[in-house]
Design a protein around this motif. Structure first.
Motif, PDB file in Angstrom:
ATOM      1  N   ASP A 156       0.853  -1.179   0.000  1.00 38.41           N
ATOM      2  CA  ASP A 156       0.000   0.000   0.000  1.00 38.41           C
ATOM      3  C   ASP A 156       0.892   1.234   0.000  1.00 38.41           C
ATOM      4  OD1 ASP A 156      -2.449  -1.308   0.020  1.00 38.41           O
ATOM      5  OD2 ASP A 156      -2.491  -1.435   2.215  1.00 38.41           O
ATOM      6  N   PHE A 157       0.639   2.154  -0.934  1.00 39.07           N
ATOM      7  CA  PHE A 157       1.408   3.385  -1.047  1.00 39.07           C
ATOM      8  C   PHE A 157       0.567   4.561  -0.533  1.00 39.07           C
ATOM      9  CE2 PHE A 157       3.297   0.547  -4.095  1.00 39.07           C
ATOM     10  CZ  PHE A 157       4.651   0.857  -4.086  1.00 39.07           C
ATOM     11  N   TYR A 158       1.201   5.432   0.262  1.00 46.04           N
ATOM     12  CA  TYR A 158       0.518   6.583   0.844  1.00 46.04           C
ATOM     13  C   TYR A 158       1.247   7.872   0.489  1.00 46.04           C
ATOM     14  CZ  TYR A 158      -2.163   3.384   3.812  1.00 46.04           C
ATOM     15  OH  TYR A 158      -3.007   2.401   4.259  1.00 46.04           O
ATOM     16  N   LYS A 159       0.483   8.960   0.470  1.00 50.46           N
ATOM     17  CA  LYS A 159       1.043  10.302   0.318  1.00 50.46           C
ATOM     18  C   LYS A 159       0.318  11.213   1.295  1.00 50.46           C
ATOM     19  CE  LYS A 159       3.490  13.578  -1.768  1.00 50.46           C
ATOM     20  NZ  LYS A 159       4.972  13.591  -1.836  1.00 50.46           N
ATOM     21  N   ASN A 160       1.083  11.825   2.187  1.00 51.64           N
ATOM     22  CA  ASN A 160       0.513  12.721   3.197  1.00 51.64           C
ATOM     23  C   ASN A 160      -0.629  12.054   3.966  1.00 51.64           C
ATOM     24  OD1 ASN A 160       2.272  14.805   2.387  1.00 51.64           O
ATOM     25  ND2 ASN A 160       0.846  15.462   0.795  1.00 51.64           N
ATOM     26  N   GLY A 161      -0.452  10.777   4.286  1.00 57.23           N
ATOM     27  CA  GLY A 161      -1.425  10.062   5.091  1.00 57.23           C
ATOM     28  C   GLY A 161      -2.588   9.457   4.340  1.00 57.23           C
ATOM     29  N   SER A 162      -2.666   9.665   3.022  1.00 58.26           N
ATOM     30  CA  SER A 162      -3.777   9.131   2.226  1.00 58.26           C
ATOM     31  C   SER A 162      -3.292   8.009   1.316  1.00 58.26           C
ATOM     32  CB  SER A 162      -4.406  10.234   1.368  1.00 58.26           C
ATOM     33  OG  SER A 162      -4.971  11.239   2.173  1.00 58.26           O
ATOM     34  N   LEU A 163      -4.082   6.945   1.243  1.00 62.60           N
ATOM     35  CA  LEU A 163      -3.762   5.827   0.357  1.00 62.60           C
ATOM     36  C   LEU A 163      -3.877   6.286  -1.091  1.00 62.60           C
ATOM     37  CD1 LEU A 163      -3.228   2.726   0.054  1.00 62.60           C
ATOM     38  CD2 LEU A 163      -5.718   2.463  -0.044  1.00 62.60           C
ATOM     39  N   VAL A 164      -2.809   6.083  -1.882  1.00 66.06           N
ATOM     40  CA  VAL A 164      -2.832   6.508  -3.279  1.00 66.06           C
ATOM     41  C   VAL A 164      -2.755   5.345  -4.258  1.00 66.06           C
ATOM     42  CG1 VAL A 164      -1.913   8.811  -2.826  1.00 66.06           C
ATOM     43  CG2 VAL A 164      -0.319   6.927  -3.274  1.00 66.06           C
ATOM     44  N   TYR A 165      -2.302   4.176  -3.797  1.00 67.58           N
ATOM     45  CA  TYR A 165      -2.199   3.037  -4.707  1.00 67.58           C
ATOM     46  C   TYR A 165      -2.002   1.757  -3.912  1.00 67.58           C
ATOM     47  CZ  TYR A 165      -0.746   0.186  -8.718  1.00 67.58           C
ATOM     48  OH  TYR A 165      -0.671  -0.780  -9.679  1.00 67.58           O
ATOM     49  N   SER A 166      -2.628   0.680  -4.362  1.00 64.89           N
ATOM     50  CA  SER A 166      -2.429  -0.643  -3.766  1.00 64.89           C
ATOM     51  C   SER A 166      -1.998  -1.615  -4.851  1.00 64.89           C
ATOM     52  CB  SER A 166      -3.728  -1.135  -3.107  1.00 64.89           C
ATOM     53  OG  SER A 166      -4.068  -0.328  -2.003  1.00 64.89           O
ATOM     54  N   PHE A 167      -1.079  -2.486  -4.498  1.00 69.19           N
ATOM     55  CA  PHE A 167      -0.489  -3.384  -5.497  1.00 69.19           C
ATOM     56  C   PHE A 167      -0.394  -4.804  -4.965  1.00 69.19           C
ATOM     57  CE2 PHE A 167       3.468  -5.521  -6.817  1.00 69.19           C
ATOM     58  CZ  PHE A 167       3.221  -5.669  -8.169  1.00 69.19           C
ATOM     59  N   THR A 168      -0.717  -5.778  -5.808  1.00 64.62           N
ATOM     60  CA  THR A 168      -0.379  -7.173  -5.568  1.00 64.62           C
ATOM     61  C   THR A 168       0.394  -7.668  -6.790  1.00 64.62           C
ATOM     62  OG1 THR A 168      -2.134  -8.443  -6.642  1.00 64.62           O
ATOM     63  CG2 THR A 168      -2.690  -7.360  -4.547  1.00 64.62           C
ATOM     64  N   PRO A 169       1.196  -8.726  -6.651  1.00 66.49           N
ATOM     65  CA  PRO A 169       1.965  -9.223  -7.788  1.00 66.49           C
ATOM     66  C   PRO A 169       1.187 -10.157  -8.696  1.00 66.49           C
ATOM     67  CG  PRO A 169       2.498 -10.509  -5.881  1.00 66.49           C
ATOM     68  CD  PRO A 169       1.533  -9.447  -5.417  1.00 66.49           C
ATOM     69  N   VAL A 170      -0.120 -10.277  -8.514  1.00 71.95           N
ATOM     70  CA  VAL A 170      -0.896 -11.209  -9.325  1.00 71.95           C
ATOM     71  C   VAL A 170      -0.760 -10.894 -10.807  1.00 71.95           C
ATOM     72  CG1 VAL A 170      -3.228 -12.046  -9.841  1.00 71.95           C
ATOM     73  CG2 VAL A 170      -2.527 -11.721  -7.479  1.00 71.95           C
ATOM     74  N   ASN A 171      -0.735  -9.588 -11.142  1.00 66.91           N
ATOM     75  CA  ASN A 171      -0.579  -9.215 -12.546  1.00 66.91           C
ATOM     76  C   ASN A 171       0.786  -9.630 -13.095  1.00 66.91           C
ATOM     77  OD1 ASN A 171       0.563  -7.358 -10.824  1.00 66.91           O
ATOM     78  ND2 ASN A 171      -0.041  -5.554 -11.969  1.00 66.91           N
ATOM     79  N   VAL A 172       1.818  -9.454 -12.282  1.00 70.28           N
ATOM     80  CA  VAL A 172       3.162  -9.875 -12.694  1.00 70.28           C
ATOM     81  C   VAL A 172       3.207 -11.390 -12.863  1.00 70.28           C
ATOM     82  CG1 VAL A 172       5.597  -9.942 -12.049  1.00 70.28           C
ATOM     83  CG2 VAL A 172       4.232  -7.908 -11.551  1.00 70.28           C
ATOM     84  N   MET A 173       2.621 -12.109 -11.932  1.00 70.97           N
ATOM     85  CA  MET A 173       2.601 -13.571 -11.997  1.00 70.97           C
ATOM     86  C   MET A 173       1.857 -14.043 -13.238  1.00 70.97           C
ATOM     87  SD  MET A 173       1.865 -14.017  -7.936  1.00 70.97           S
ATOM     88  CE  MET A 173       1.381 -15.729  -7.992  1.00 70.97           C
ATOM     89  N   SER A 174       0.777 -13.352 -13.592  1.00 71.47           N
ATOM     90  CA  SER A 174       0.029 -13.717 -14.791  1.00 71.47           C
ATOM     91  C   SER A 174       0.866 -13.500 -16.038  1.00 71.47           C
ATOM     92  CB  SER A 174      -1.260 -12.893 -14.869  1.00 71.47           C
ATOM     93  OG  SER A 174      -2.096 -13.155 -13.764  1.00 71.47           O
ATOM     94  N   SER A 175       1.639 -12.403 -16.046  1.00 77.29           N
ATOM     95  CA  SER A 175       2.489 -12.112 -17.206  1.00 77.29           C
ATOM     96  C   SER A 175       3.631 -13.115 -17.334  1.00 77.29           C
ATOM     97  CB  SER A 175       3.055 -10.694 -17.090  1.00 77.29           C
ATOM     98  OG  SER A 175       2.035  -9.729 -17.123  1.00 77.29           O
TER      99      SER A 175
END
Length: 247
Positions: free
Chosen positions: A129-148
């Motif tokens: 989970d990526f945050y900027k100034n206390g707010s969530l800006v992006y969430s990532f799982t590697p499922v897309n990478v694994m699919s590729s």
């Protein structure tokens, strides 16, 4: 114990920032990205065990721009079949009951727009989970990478000399995440999905990127279109097969 589930649909949600994901070629354990400024934490000088607060400069102490990172509640392990660049040194791990946090800043007050890491023994429960100034800006799982990656054999099994080929049922890949269109972050939380295994990673790389590297991962909408296309092709083949049989 590690569990690996290969999915065919991208998951990277909720997407609130413009982020492009790529992965490096098999066996590559560092990024091919070009930066304005950057740094890497290898954990080689960090003692084994849990660290309530570990501060790093990502090797930028002598650089024009110093990047400071503060890890909270990070566990460091000695290299083994599940992680550790070159099969030696150390790596970071999160468990499903013990996430850790990384707060990042640059001495010039500039944005951090890139994070990359060698994601060893990766599974679908590895979450960021990526945050900027206390707010969530992006969430990532590697499922897309694994699919590729799919079933490309060169990605599976530890590629380091000491543990070569061990843990052969899980992929190992360096993953790049590029924030663009004015998006940036100052905090990352590493956590493992409940009921799954550990979250091993090494060579944490941060900075302000100039040009991207690696192999692109299709966006979620692209995957949806591809899957729909495969469905249409499959339906057409079934109809053609039925027509052939009836003639």
């Amino acid at each position: 114990m590690h569990y690996f589930v290969l999915a065919t649909v991208l998951v990277a949600s909720p997407v609130m920032a413009a982020v492009h994901v790529t992965y490096e070629d098999p066996g590559v354990r560092n990024t091919t990205t070009v930066f304005d400024y950057s740094g890497v934490e290898t954990f080689k000088s960090v003692s084994v065990g849990n660290h309530a607060n570990y501060v790093t400069d990502f090797g930028t102490s002598a650089a024009p721009v110093v990047i400071t990172g503060s890890y909270s509640n990070v566990t460091i392990r000695k290299a083994d079949q599940y992680g550790g660049d070159k099969g030696k040194g150390r790596y970071a791990v999160a468990w499903n009951d013990a996430p850790y946090q990384l707060d990042i800043s640059a001495s010039n007050g500039g944005d951090i727009t890139y994070f990359g890491y060698w994601l060893s023994a990766l599974d679908s429960g590895n979450l960021l989970d990526f945050y900027k100034n206390g707010s969530l800006v992006y969430s990532f799982t590697p499922v897309n990478v694994m699919s590729s990656i799919g079933n490309v054999p060169d990605y599976f099994g530890n590629p380091t000399p000491k543990f070569l080929g061990k843990n052969s049922y899980e992929p190992y890949a360096f993953v790049n995440l590029y924030f663009s269109d004015g998006a940036s972050f100052d905090r990352i939380i590493f956590h493992q999905a409940p009921g799954s295994a550990g979250y091993e990673s090494d060579n944490h790389t941060v900075g302000y990127w100039v040009s991207q590297g690696g192999n692109p991962v299709p966006e979620a909408t692209t995957w949806a279109m591809l899957i729909a296309g495969f469905g249409l092709v499959g339906a057409a083949m079934r109809r053609r097969r039925a027509q052939t049989v009836s003639q």
